[in-house]
Design an enzyme around this catalytic site. Structure first.
Site, PDB file in Angstrom:
ATOM      1  N   GLU A 108      34.972 -50.366 -68.640  1.00  0.00           N
ATOM      2  CA  GLU A 108      35.673 -51.623 -68.927  1.00  0.00           C
ATOM      3  C   GLU A 108      36.430 -52.075 -67.687  1.00  0.00           C
ATOM      4  O   GLU A 108      36.988 -51.251 -66.947  1.00  0.00           O
ATOM      5  CB  GLU A 108      36.632 -51.427 -70.100  1.00  0.00           C
ATOM      6  N   GLU A 112      44.401 -58.816 -68.291  1.00  0.00           N
ATOM      7  CA  GLU A 112      45.208 -59.097 -69.475  1.00  0.00           C
ATOM      8  C   GLU A 112      46.475 -59.824 -69.041  1.00  0.00           C
ATOM      9  O   GLU A 112      47.223 -59.327 -68.192  1.00  0.00           O
ATOM     10  CB  GLU A 112      45.583 -57.814 -70.211  1.00  0.00           C
TER      11      GLU A 112
END
EC number: 2.4.1.207
Length: 295
Positions: A108, A112
């Site tokens: 991943e 964010e």
């Protein structure tokens, strides 16, 4: 005329000075409609397409957030999105743009954006998971208000490195350090995802600041839905070995001196947390940190 000494003026001077010796940036993304490469994944009624699908709004209220994902899976490439974050008091609100594989030991690559109270800066947190292992958080403040206009957030991913960019300025590098025993994403195709949701149990001051629903709905806007990657939904081996794409070439195997200078500027001026320097969590520095020039 006297030069202003405000932080914004100093940022402008830095960027103008840097433009005289430009490093080779990743290719500019091409704007295409949302439906060409992406599909909604949840809470369809909290999404709104505008201008023939060239712009998308994600809407968060007290009932639900929402999100979307790419149609295909990709192994290496340049992945970007133009994003305008929700405005105002956004404490507890998280906007995410990331790549992820779908198996248990997943890879991943995360952007964010952690909302904050009015007048307080949004925090951009990045992370890299390899083989299911994360805990590689870095946090920075941005040198602009990300809710005022669109800015470009992108990832360059090849066999040699992963580079996070904000408006073509590198903010983080994760080098291939397999020779040091550090796993690197190289064989698991990933989809692209984005979502807007309430995370007031952790996002702002560790969960002390809760979402103020009087300010809802919170709206994140998106443009630039082109994907410049090797689609591996059918044949991943081709993407891992062919080596003919632009992101495989020598100039994209490392940052150049100008890009490292910009990265140092981000690290010195805007970084507020770096796992590489957190001796409480990591008494022994993680092996990749020196190679990534994060210390």
């Amino acid at each position: 005329m006297a030069v202003s000494s405000t932080p914004w003026a100093l940022v402008a001077l830095f960027l103008m000075a840097s433009s005289t010796v430009m490093a080779i940036p990743p290719r500019k993304a091409i704007d295409v409609p949302f439906g060409r490469n992406y599909v909604p994944t949840w809470a369809f009624d909290h999404q709104k397409q505008l201008n023939g699908g060239s712009e998308l709004q994600l809407i968060l209220d007290k009932y639900t957030g929402t999100g979307f994902q790419s149609k295909g899976s990709y192994l290496f490439g340049h992945f970007s999105m133009h994003i305008k974050l929700p405005a105002g008091d956004t404490a507890g609100v998280v906007t995410a743009f990331y790549l992820s594989s779908t198996n248990n030991e997943h890879d991943e690559i995360d952007f964010e954006f952690l909302g904050n109270r009015t007048g307080q800066p949004v925090i951009l947190q990045t992370n890299v998971f390899t083989g299911g292992k994360g805990n590689r958080e870095q946090r920075i403040y941005l040198w602009f208000d990300p809710s005022k206009a669109y800015h470009t957030y992108s990832v360059l991913w090849n066999l040699y490195q992963i580079v996070f960019f904000v408006d073509n300025i590198p903010i983080r590098v994760f080098k291939n350090a397999k020779d040091l025993g550090v796993r690197f994403p190289f064989n698991q195709p990933m989809k692209l995802y984005s979502s807007l949701w309430n995370a007031d149990d952790w996002a702002t001051r560790g969960g002390l600041e809760k979402t103020n629903w009087a300010n809802a709905p919170f709206i994140a806007s998106y443009r630039g839905f082109h994907i410049d990657g090797c689609q591996a939904s059918v044949e991943a081996k081709y993407c891992a070995t062919q080596g003919r794409m632009w992101w495989d070439q020598n100039e994209f195997r490392d940052l150049d001196a100008e890009q490292y200078r910009r990265l140092k500027w981000v690290r010195m001026k805007w970084t507020i947390y770096n796992y590489c320097t957190d001796r409480t969590r990591f008494p022994v520095m993680p092996a990749e940190c020196r190679r990534d020039r994060d210390v």
